[in-house]
Design a protein around this motif. Structure first.
Motif, PDB file in Angstrom:
ATOM      1  N   GLY A   1       0.813  -1.218   0.000  1.00  0.00           N
ATOM      2  CA  GLY A   1       0.000   0.000   0.000  1.00  0.00           C
ATOM      3  C   GLY A   1       0.842   1.261   0.000  1.00  0.00           C
ATOM      4  O   GLY A   1       0.413   2.321   0.453  1.00  0.00           O
ATOM      5  N   GLY A   2       2.050   1.160  -0.546  1.00  0.00           N
ATOM      6  CA  GLY A   2       2.993   2.266  -0.476  1.00  0.00           C
ATOM      7  C   GLY A   2       2.713   3.428  -1.417  1.00  0.00           C
ATOM      8  O   GLY A   2       3.413   4.438  -1.368  1.00  0.00           O
ATOM      9  N   ALA A   3       1.682   3.304  -2.255  1.00  0.00           N
ATOM     10  CA  ALA A   3       1.278   4.437  -3.092  1.00  0.00           C
ATOM     11  C   ALA A   3       0.055   5.139  -2.517  1.00  0.00           C
ATOM     12  O   ALA A   3      -0.457   6.091  -3.110  1.00  0.00           O
ATOM     13  CB  ALA A   3       0.995   3.982  -4.522  1.00  0.00           C
ATOM     14  N   GLY A   4      -0.418   4.655  -1.368  1.00  0.00           N
ATOM     15  CA  GLY A   4      -1.529   5.304  -0.691  1.00  0.00           C
ATOM     16  C   GLY A   4      -1.049   6.436   0.190  1.00  0.00           C
ATOM     17  O   GLY A   4       0.116   6.840   0.154  1.00  0.00           O
ATOM     18  N   PHE A   5      -1.939   6.949   1.010  1.00  0.00           N
ATOM     19  CA  PHE A   5      -1.641   8.145   1.806  1.00  0.00           C
ATOM     20  C   PHE A   5      -0.554   7.910   2.849  1.00  0.00           C
ATOM     21  O   PHE A   5       0.560   8.439   2.743  1.00  0.00           O
ATOM     22  CB  PHE A   5      -2.946   8.631   2.456  1.00  0.00           C
ATOM     23  CG  PHE A   5      -2.767   9.600   3.586  1.00  0.00           C
ATOM     24  CD1 PHE A   5      -1.906  10.685   3.461  1.00  0.00           C
ATOM     25  CD2 PHE A   5      -3.473   9.443   4.773  1.00  0.00           C
ATOM     26  CE1 PHE A   5      -1.736  11.592   4.516  1.00  0.00           C
ATOM     27  CE2 PHE A   5      -3.322  10.347   5.814  1.00  0.00           C
ATOM     28  CZ  PHE A   5      -2.447  11.417   5.695  1.00  0.00           C
ATOM     29  N   ILE A   6      -0.818   7.095   3.857  1.00  0.00           N
ATOM     30  CA  ILE A   6       0.171   6.911   4.919  1.00  0.00           C
ATOM     31  C   ILE A   6       1.357   6.107   4.391  1.00  0.00           C
ATOM     32  O   ILE A   6       2.511   6.388   4.723  1.00  0.00           O
ATOM     33  CB  ILE A   6      -0.455   6.240   6.157  1.00  0.00           C
ATOM     34  CG1 ILE A   6      -1.655   7.043   6.660  1.00  0.00           C
ATOM     35  CG2 ILE A   6       0.578   6.113   7.286  1.00  0.00           C
ATOM     36  CD1 ILE A   6      -2.406   6.401   7.823  1.00  0.00           C
ATOM     37  N   GLY A   7       1.087   5.122   3.540  1.00  0.00           N
ATOM     38  CA  GLY A   7       2.169   4.313   2.989  1.00  0.00           C
ATOM     39  C   GLY A   7       3.187   5.123   2.222  1.00  0.00           C
ATOM     40  O   GLY A   7       4.402   4.957   2.396  1.00  0.00           O
ATOM     41  N   SER A   8       2.730   6.036   1.362  1.00  0.00           N
ATOM     42  CA  SER A   8       3.670   6.841   0.577  1.00  0.00           C
ATOM     43  C   SER A   8       4.430   7.818   1.468  1.00  0.00           C
ATOM     44  O   SER A   8       5.614   8.090   1.231  1.00  0.00           O
ATOM     45  CB  SER A   8       2.942   7.594  -0.542  1.00  0.00           C
ATOM     46  OG  SER A   8       2.025   8.543  -0.035  1.00  0.00           O
ATOM     47  N   ASN A   9       3.764   8.331   2.486  1.00  0.00           N
ATOM     48  CA  ASN A   9       4.472   9.193   3.430  1.00  0.00           C
ATOM     49  C   ASN A   9       5.547   8.404   4.183  1.00  0.00           C
ATOM     50  O   ASN A   9       6.636   8.925   4.446  1.00  0.00           O
ATOM     51  CB  ASN A   9       3.491   9.837   4.413  1.00  0.00           C
ATOM     52  CG  ASN A   9       2.883  11.127   3.891  1.00  0.00           C
ATOM     53  OD1 ASN A   9       3.490  12.184   3.965  1.00  0.00           O
ATOM     54  ND2 ASN A   9       1.684  11.025   3.340  1.00  0.00           N
ATOM     55  N   TYR A  10       5.250   7.137   4.493  1.00  0.00           N
ATOM     56  CA  TYR A  10       6.267   6.322   5.164  1.00  0.00           C
ATOM     57  C   TYR A  10       7.433   6.011   4.221  1.00  0.00           C
ATOM     58  O   TYR A  10       8.597   5.968   4.664  1.00  0.00           O
ATOM     59  CB  TYR A  10       5.677   5.022   5.729  1.00  0.00           C
ATOM     60  CG  TYR A  10       6.728   4.252   6.501  1.00  0.00           C
ATOM     61  CD1 TYR A  10       7.059   4.608   7.803  1.00  0.00           C
ATOM     62  CD2 TYR A  10       7.428   3.211   5.913  1.00  0.00           C
ATOM     63  CE1 TYR A  10       8.055   3.950   8.504  1.00  0.00           C
ATOM     64  CE2 TYR A  10       8.436   2.538   6.597  1.00  0.00           C
ATOM     65  CZ  TYR A  10       8.741   2.912   7.889  1.00  0.00           C
ATOM     66  OH  TYR A  10       9.738   2.270   8.579  1.00  0.00           O
ATOM     67  N   VAL A  11       7.158   5.786   2.945  1.00  0.00           N
ATOM     68  CA  VAL A  11       8.246   5.569   1.988  1.00  0.00           C
ATOM     69  C   VAL A  11       9.195   6.769   2.016  1.00  0.00           C
ATOM     70  O   VAL A  11      10.428   6.604   2.084  1.00  0.00           O
ATOM     71  CB  VAL A  11       7.697   5.344   0.565  1.00  0.00           C
ATOM     72  CG1 VAL A  11       8.840   5.344  -0.455  1.00  0.00           C
ATOM     73  CG2 VAL A  11       6.943   4.012   0.488  1.00  0.00           C
ATOM     74  N   HIS A  12       8.647   7.976   1.966  1.00  0.00           N
ATOM     75  CA  HIS A  12       9.477   9.183   2.032  1.00  0.00           C
ATOM     76  C   HIS A  12      10.243   9.237   3.352  1.00  0.00           C
ATOM     77  O   HIS A  12      11.445   9.574   3.377  1.00  0.00           O
ATOM     78  CB  HIS A  12       8.610  10.433   1.871  1.00  0.00           C
ATOM     79  CG  HIS A  12       8.125  10.674   0.489  1.00  0.00           C
ATOM     80  ND1 HIS A  12       6.931  10.163   0.014  1.00  0.00           N
ATOM     81  CD2 HIS A  12       8.668  11.360  -0.554  1.00  0.00           C
ATOM     82  CE1 HIS A  12       6.768  10.544  -1.240  1.00  0.00           C
ATOM     83  NE2 HIS A  12       7.797  11.264  -1.610  1.00  0.00           N
ATOM     84  N   TYR A  13       9.568   8.902   4.436  1.00  0.00           N
ATOM     85  CA  TYR A  13      10.204   8.920   5.765  1.00  0.00           C
ATOM     86  C   TYR A  13      11.366   7.928   5.818  1.00  0.00           C
ATOM     87  O   TYR A  13      12.461   8.246   6.293  1.00  0.00           O
ATOM     88  CB  TYR A  13       9.162   8.578   6.830  1.00  0.00           C
ATOM     89  CG  TYR A  13       9.690   8.591   8.249  1.00  0.00           C
ATOM     90  CD1 TYR A  13       9.591   9.730   9.041  1.00  0.00           C
ATOM     91  CD2 TYR A  13      10.280   7.460   8.801  1.00  0.00           C
ATOM     92  CE1 TYR A  13      10.080   9.751  10.342  1.00  0.00           C
ATOM     93  CE2 TYR A  13      10.783   7.466  10.096  1.00  0.00           C
ATOM     94  CZ  TYR A  13      10.672   8.613  10.863  1.00  0.00           C
ATOM     95  OH  TYR A  13      11.166   8.614  12.140  1.00  0.00           O
TER      96      TYR A  13
END
Length: 339
Positions: A14-26
C-alpha cells in the motif's frame, strides 16, 4: 542495533496510498541504506504521483496483496514487511463491504503466509483506533489491552486482520507487531477524508459538508508523527504487542471546518450540515503511552500540522484536482453529500 544492521530489504504494501507513501518518504530519509519494495494495487486511492519524486530509489510492483502470485513476487528476498495496504474509508465500507474483507482480511492472511514461508524477520501491521469502537459518553482513552468492539464493516475488517496477525505470532512464532493509529492527516491524503475534503472544497469556494451536528470528536495525528511512530514500533516494539499512536487531542468536525476556513480566509457560511453517517462513532481517543515508552514522541500539534497541510494542498492543486475530476470521486461525493 541500527536499522541498517537489522533490516536490509523492506516490503511496504500500500505504499502508493496516503500513509504508505508518506512512510516511503520517511524511510528513505531515515534509513538510506534500505532497499525498499513497494506493492500497491493502485485502486482509486493509490496514486503513483505520490511516489513520483522517489521513483528511482524504490522498486515498485503494481499488484494485489489478495493475489498469491503478486505477494510471492513482492516478498522475495525481503526481511521485513510493513502492511499499510487497506481499504480504509468507513463510508465506502457501508456501501460495499466486500472489497474490505478481500483486501483487509484475505490480503493480510496471504501476507502472513508468505512471511511464514520466507521466514521474515518482522511483520508490522498498520491498524486503526477504530477497532476499539465508540468512546462517546466517557472521558477515558483506549488502551491496547481493551477489548476490540468495531462498529463498521471497515473497522470489523481491521479487527479481523489483527486477530489473524496475532494468531500467526502465537501459532507459528512469527515476529509480529501492530500499530493502532488515530485519525491521520497531511500531504497526499485522498480527498474523501474530512480534512483534505474541507481544504480542497474551501479552495474551490464550495460548501464543507459536516455530518449531523459536527460533534464527532477525533484525535487528529499529523502523518509524519504517525510514520515516526510506526518506525519506532518496527525497531523497538515487543513482538506480539500492539501500540497506540495518537496525538492526545480532541477536535470535532466544526473545529476542523472553522480552522480550515480561517486559514484560507473563507466565510463560515460555507459550512453545510448534512445527514449523519449511519452508526456514526462519536469519539475515538487512544492512550499512546506504550509507544512513548519506546521513545516515540509527537512533534506536530494540530495548529502547526493543519497549517502545513493546508499549505501543501494550496501548492499542489494539480494533484488534488486530478483526483477530484475522476468519476470514482464524483460518484461517491454525490451519493454521500448531496443529501
Amino acid at each position: 542495533m541500527s536499522s541498517a544492521e537489522r533490516f536490509q530489504k523492506v516490503l511496504i504494501t500500500g505504499g502508493a496510498g496516503f500513509i504508505g507513501s508518506n512512510y516511503v518518504h520517511y524511510a528513505l530519509t531515515h534509513h538510506p541504506t534500505w532497499e525498499i519494495v513497494v506493492i500497491d494495487k493502485l485502486t482509486y486511492a493509490g496514486n503513483l504521483d505520490n511516489l513520483k519524486d522517489v521513483s528511482d530509489r524504490i522498486t515498485f510492483i503494481e499488484g494485489d496483496i489478495a493475489n498469491p502470485e503478486d505477494v510471492e513476487k513482492a516478498v522475495n528476498g525481503v526481511d521485513a514487511i510493513l502492511n499499510f495496504a487497506a481499504e480504509s474509508h468507513v463510508d465506502r465500507s457501508l456501501r460495499d463491504p466486500l472489497p474490505f474483507i478481500r483486501t483487509n482480511i484475505e490480503g493480510t492472511l496471504l501476507l502472513l503466509e508468505a512471511a511464514r514461508k520466507h521466514q521474515i524477520k518482522r511483520f508490522l501491521h498498520v491498524s486503526t483506533d477504530e477497532v476499539y469502537g465508540d468512546l462517546v459518553g466517557s472521558d477515558r482513552h483506549s488502551l491496547e489491552t481493551d477489548p476490540l468492539s468495531p462498529r463498521s464493516p471497515y473497522a470489523a475488517s481491521k479487527a479481523g486482520a489483527e486477530h489473524l496477525v496475532f494468531s500467526y505470532g502465537i501459532s507459528y512464532g512469527l515476529d509480529v507487531v501492530i500499530t493502532r493509529g488515530s485519525n491521520t492527516y497531511g500531504p497526499y491524503q485522498y480527498p474523501e477524508k474530512i480534512i483534505p475534503l474541507f481544504v480542497t472544497n474551501a479552495l474551490e469556494s464550495k460548501s464543507l459538508p459536516i455530518y449531523g451536528k459536527g460533534e464527532a470528536v477525533r484525535d487528529y495525528l499529523y502523518v509524519e508523527d504517525h510514520c515516526s511512530g510506526i518506525d519506532t514500533v518496527l525497531h523497538a516494539g515487543e513482538s506480539g504487542n500492539a501500540y497506540n499512536i495518537g496525538a492526545r487531542v480532541q477536535i470535532n468536525g466544526i473545529e476542523v471546518a472553522t480552522t480550515v476556513l480561517g486559514l484560507l480566509d473563507r466565510p463560515e457560511s460555507l459550512m453545510q450540515y448534512v445527514s449523519d453517517r449511519p452508526g456514526h462513532d462519536y469519539r475515538y481517543s487512544v492512550d499512546p503511552s506504550a509507544a512513548e515508552t519506546l521513545g516515540w514522541e509527537r512533534k506536530w500539534d494540530f495548529k502547526r500540522g493543519i497549517a502545513q497541510t493546508v499549505a501543501w494542498y494550496q501548492q499542489n492543486a494539480d494533484w488534488w484536482q486530478a483526483v477530484k475530476d475522476k468519476k470514482v470521486f464524483q460518484e461517491h461525493y454525490k451519493e454521500w453529500y448531496a443529501r
